[in-house]
Design an enzyme around this catalytic site. Structure first.
Site, mmCIF file in Angstrom:
data_model
loop_
_atom_site.group_PDB
_atom_site.id
_atom_site.type_symbol
_atom_site.label_atom_id
_atom_site.label_comp_id
_atom_site.label_asym_id
_atom_site.label_seq_id
_atom_site.Cartn_x
_atom_site.Cartn_y
_atom_site.Cartn_z
ATOM 1 N N ARG A 162 -27.868 67.410 -2.116
ATOM 2 C CA ARG A 162 -28.130 68.891 -1.592
ATOM 3 C C ARG A 162 -27.217 69.302 -0.316
ATOM 4 O O ARG A 162 -27.474 68.599 0.754
ATOM 5 C CB ARG A 162 -29.722 69.333 -1.038
ATOM 6 N N HIS A 165 -29.792 72.653 4.684
ATOM 7 C CA HIS A 165 -30.451 73.882 4.616
ATOM 8 C C HIS A 165 -31.859 73.837 5.287
ATOM 9 O O HIS A 165 -32.450 72.580 5.513
ATOM 10 C CB HIS A 165 -30.688 74.135 2.968
#
Length: 248
Positions: A162, A165
């Protein structure tokens, strides 16, 4: 924003929806878990009533100034690159939304969440819980001091990582104005192989990416990233609902 009229003559708001080509789909083949979460039938569009248009009452003094500084927890300082995350919360007409509750959660600098389900072998930071909250001021502004989250593997596909974030949850003036989304950082090299990010239509992806700010960067202390959040309307931030999909 448009509206309908109730039986008692009260104008009940309805929000403009952006074109379908800019909405995040509820099911996205590359994002495997959406196959389990996406509705199988077309969602029913319900009119807003008093319950939906009445704003949440948060009460005074429940959100404290220290809640917005994630770098100081348990009597110590978190490890990682300090960053200031700031911006405004706006409604569908571009007006600032005051008194909106903004909550965030994120992984630590090593890419690990303080959560029982997160078991990948990155170290936990005893001085970082990854949780913060703040209420917007009269101009709709918010800001957090935190550390930049690390990337982490998530098993969606081979060698899946990922991008960095931060998760956001926001309540606007009404319960129907809750937004759950993610803020990304500019020029992340993992964007292209992340199906959560790429499930956002290309024309709308920039709304999920923060901007580096040299003006707000604090000398010898913290980098700054600006991110405005639009709750509804044609410029809304990509978010999770039953009709607009999931970027979380």
């Amino acid at each position: 924003m448009t509206g309908t009229t109730s039986e008692r003559g009260l104008l009940l708001p309805r929000y403009l929806r952006e074109p379908a080509e800019k909405r995040t789909p509820v099911g996205f083949p590359g994002y495997r878990s959406t196959a389990l979460r996406a509705p199988l039938r077309t969602p029913v569009d319900l009119p807003h009533r008093l319950t939906e248009i009445t704003g949440p009452v948060l009460g005074e003094d429940r959100v404290l100034p220290q809640d917005a500084d994630l770098t100081l927890r348990n009597g110590g300082e978190a490890i990682g690159q300090r960053i200031l995350v700031y911006g405004r919360v706006l409604d569908s007409d571009g007006r600032p939304v005051p008194d909106a509750l903004v909550e965030v959660w994120q992984a630590n600098a090593a890419g690990r969440y303080r959560h029982v389900a997160d078991t990948w072998p990155a170290p936990l930071d005893p001085h970082f819980d990854g949780l913060g909250r703040v209420v917007t001021d009269s101009l709709g502004r918010y800001e957090f001091m935190t550390v930049k989250p690390g990337a982490y593997p998530w098993g969606n596909h081979h060698n899946a990582w990922r991008p960095a974030h931060i998760h956001f949850s926001l309540f606007g003036r009404a319960f129907t104005q809750r937004l759950v989304t993610q803020m990304y950082f500019p020029d992340d090299p993992l964007f292209g192989q992340d199906p959560i990010f790429t499930s956002i239509p290309a024309a709308a992806r920039y709304r999920a990416v923060s901007r580096y700010s040299l003006d707000r960067t604090q000398d010898n202390w913290a980098l700054a990233f600006e991110w405005d959040v639009v709750l509804r309307g044609t410029d809304q931030t990509p978010f999770e609902t039953e009709d607009d999909g999931d970027v979380a």
